[in-house]
Scaffold this motif. Structure first.
Motif, short mmCIF file in Angstrom:
data_model
loop_
_atom_site.label_atom_id
_atom_site.label_comp_id
_atom_site.label_asym_id
_atom_site.label_seq_id
_atom_site.Cartn_x
_atom_site.Cartn_y
_atom_site.Cartn_z
N PHE A 52 77.79 58.98 57.62
CA PHE A 52 79.06 58.74 56.94
C PHE A 52 79.18 59.65 55.71
O PHE A 52 80.24 60.22 55.46
N ALA A 53 78.11 59.82 54.97
CA ALA A 53 78.14 60.68 53.78
C ALA A 53 78.40 62.14 54.16
O ALA A 53 79.17 62.83 53.49
N ILE A 54 77.80 62.60 55.25
CA ILE A 54 78.02 63.97 55.71
C ILE A 54 79.46 64.16 56.15
O ILE A 54 80.10 65.15 55.81
N LEU A 55 79.99 63.23 56.92
CA LEU A 55 81.39 63.32 57.36
C LEU A 55 82.35 63.30 56.18
O LEU A 55 83.35 64.03 56.16
N LEU A 56 82.08 62.48 55.19
CA LEU A 56 82.91 62.42 54.00
C LEU A 56 82.87 63.74 53.24
O LEU A 56 83.92 64.25 52.81
N ALA A 57 81.71 64.33 53.10
CA ALA A 57 81.58 65.61 52.40
C ALA A 57 82.33 66.73 53.13
O ALA A 57 83.01 67.54 52.51
N SER A 64 84.91 66.38 55.22
CA SER A 64 86.36 66.16 55.15
C SER A 64 86.91 66.48 53.77
O SER A 64 87.99 67.04 53.64
N LEU A 65 86.16 66.19 52.71
CA LEU A 65 86.63 66.52 51.36
C LEU A 65 86.60 68.02 51.10
O LEU A 65 87.41 68.53 50.34
N SER A 66 85.68 68.73 51.73
CA SER A 66 85.64 70.17 51.53
C SER A 66 86.88 70.83 52.13
O SER A 66 87.41 71.79 51.58
#
Length: 103
Positions: free
Chosen positions: A34-39, A41-43
């Motif tokens: 989840f943390a990787i996907l969030l990072a 998507s925010l990039s």
């Protein structure tokens, strides 16, 4: 009944062990994913805001018109002049369109 003392319910060791394993699996696999996907998507969300234009200035100690390395984030209207190393920054190489600081 109101006056009775209740005995605590003892959970079996296997149930506690299984619950502990499930919790650790969730934290070890799902949370990092989840943390990787969030990072990621925010990039992509912030890429569009990193827009800058090329700026030019005339430094008498260096022959020719110099380009501001990395670009500038200055509009072509305003009150305070946009400067780079103490020199006025322009939007074109002919040094006709002055750039100003954002307000």
């Amino acid at each position: 009944m109101p006056g009775e003392d209740r005995k605590p319910v003892k959970k079996s060791r296997s149930l506690i062990f299984k619950t502990h394993i499930m919790k650790s699996k969730v934290f070890k696999t799902i949370l990092p994913a989840f943390a990787i996907l969030l990072a990621i998507s925010l990039s992509f969300a912030t890429e569009a805001t990193n827009s800058s234009q090329i700026g030019y200035y005339n430094d008498p100690s260096i022959p020719g018109i110099q380009q501001v390395l990395g670009g500038v984030d200055c509009p072509d209207h305003g009150e305070v002049s946009c400067e780079f190393n103490g020199f006025q920054v322009y939007a074109d190489q002919a040094l006709t369109i002055k750039l100003y600081e954002r307000e």
